[in-house]
Design an enzyme around this catalytic site. Sequence first.
Site, short mmCIF file in Angstrom:
data_model
loop_
_atom_site.label_atom_id
_atom_site.label_comp_id
_atom_site.label_asym_id
_atom_site.label_seq_id
_atom_site.Cartn_x
_atom_site.Cartn_y
_atom_site.Cartn_z
N CYS A 1 0.80 -1.22 0.00
CA CYS A 1 0.00 0.00 0.00
C CYS A 1 0.83 1.26 0.00
CB CYS A 1 -0.93 0.00 1.20
SG CYS A 1 -2.13 -1.32 1.12
N GLU B 1 -2.85 -3.49 -5.33
CA GLU B 1 -4.01 -4.33 -5.07
C GLU B 1 -5.28 -3.66 -5.59
OE1 GLU B 1 -3.23 -7.02 -1.07
OE2 GLU B 1 -4.06 -5.02 -0.87
#
Length: 663
Positions: free
Chosen positions: A246, A378
């Site tokens: 992330c 993601e």
Amino acid sequence: MKNKFLALCAVAASALSPVTFSNAQSNNVYTVKANEVKATVQPTMWGLFFEDINMGADGGIYAELVKNRSFEFDTPMMGWKEQKKEGATGKALVHNREAINPANRRYIRVESKPGDGYGLTNEGFRGMGIKKGEQYNFSVLARQQQGNNVALTVELVNPDGKVIGTTTVTPEGQQWKEYKASFTATETEPKAKLNIWPKGEGTVDLDMISLFPQHTWKERPNGLRADMVQLLADMKPGFLRFPGGCIVEGRTLDERFQWKKTIGPVEDRELIVNRWNTEFNHRLTPDYFQSFGLGFFEYFQLSEDIGAEPLPILNCGMACQFNTGELVPMDQLDPFIQDALDLIEFANGSVETTWGKKRADMGHPEPFNMKYLGVGNEQWGEQYIERYKAFEKALTEKYPDIKLITTTGPFPDGEEFEYLNTTLRSMKDARVDIIDEHYYRAPEWFRENATRYDNYDRNGPKIFAGEYASQTVAIASPDNKNTWNGAMSEAAFMTGLERNADVVVMASYAPLFAHAEAWQWTPDMIWVDNLRSYGTPNYQVQKIFSTNKGTHVVPVLLNNEAVTGQNGTFASATIDKNTNELILKVVNTSDKDLASEFVVDGVKKLNKKGTVTVLRSDNLNQENSFANPNAVSPTQKQVQVKDKKVKLNMQPYSVNVVRVKMS
């Protein structure tokens, strides 16, 4: 690594219940068909995933001991404290020069008066880990006002204020200049602090106040913690994925990872907030920022050092969809695509190219020979697909040999996964080389999914098992532990990855590092504090698979079927054509001793002496720790080999790796 708890923390792991199989039998006879090669094992099969979470970089593998060394945190004096003894009259003010130097906006101006008693203290990252007899290198960018003559006394002190190392530097002149000094510590102390005492009358400006141990990985000045890198090197990993995770996306696009801002002189690398600093209410970490002393050049260099293929992941014009989900409009995506093109030139270009020259100027004229590039982390949905296609078109036109890695989002199933998996596999107008799948699930999920890839399309895109870890309580729970049950279950799953090496070409556990006093997410593969580090049972599983990889998959069967849980056992087999060895990996998840025999077909004979390396514990909740780092660790002994048969008594809850020479 994703903020998956927002969607998943209701999913319980049910992982602490015993793993038992009452029908476990003795004298199981397995067949290994050593002459029936089913797949080639890629050198990249087992690798590493790095993300700056849990203070994995600053305060972790990046060996800098001073927190907020350039006063660039949102609170400029965070990590610093003024010290004023009675009667002291000095003072310090933070100056902001953003218009002149936006990448390094701030410095501190210290006014010193005659006499002692005024100074600055830096607390380090949960303290500073100092070792007796080791040399420490202090440096600072400084300048003095005309006619001033202020010296700086630099001290390391323990929590009681005792000096355990000291030196002095005297800045000269009105121009910024780096000053260095070294000293040797007189005591070992995990919670030391750094004091700076101005001496004399006048004004001195300070920036980039830094302290590193002399002993770093490969003794590189201002480098990486040697003990942490050694744990990685010992795994012999096939690749290093960086910088995340992330971190790549950012909570907003302004906070995304931008590789160009992480190269060049460290004082010119623009610090940003770490997106994990306030992500979890259970572990708020407001002092978590990214200095980028560990930047893209250092990631490539680390990959080279440990013999791993570099695998960078870049932002695709999308911020984290669990946070803001910000998007770059398609007609404004070109700068993001150009960053990808320039990165390949930085990694692989000649010194005559713009970005290849920048790499050479940093000390590496030879290319890094990058072969893989991830587009997005993601992401999911139609917005990702249209952005991936734009990246793929530009990258294929200029660099068709670079393998591109896409994503199926944060989950191994469900609506987001199904959409991406179906769409990516059916695309005709863009190539899809490798698809990244992630699994944060309960230990039993890993055992139940050892057959996940048995029926995948052998001619479709390859699979990168990019992030996985057993969640022993619930997904993203702060109570997850690195238990033997979790690690053993991952081993069972990994036999399925290896059996399907014609589909699965890369796999990596995540996250990699966690600081014992500054973590946000559990479980994690390697735990550290300011002085020590150890591998968890999960690390030991990853290492035993990676160091016993083999080159080609061959069948290992029980009753003519792949071994995927019968009697609680899971197995895979490879041969290593470089050493002419058969390598068996067998996991016994049952609570029974299993007396087993492996009949090896397709060889003339086996060496009479083989070895078996065993990882095991009777306690499914067993963890490793700083006090007992080897509670779950490998043991090796000889294994009985006779007439092309390997006899193996598999103990309960064990991972067994057999190696035997063939002829």
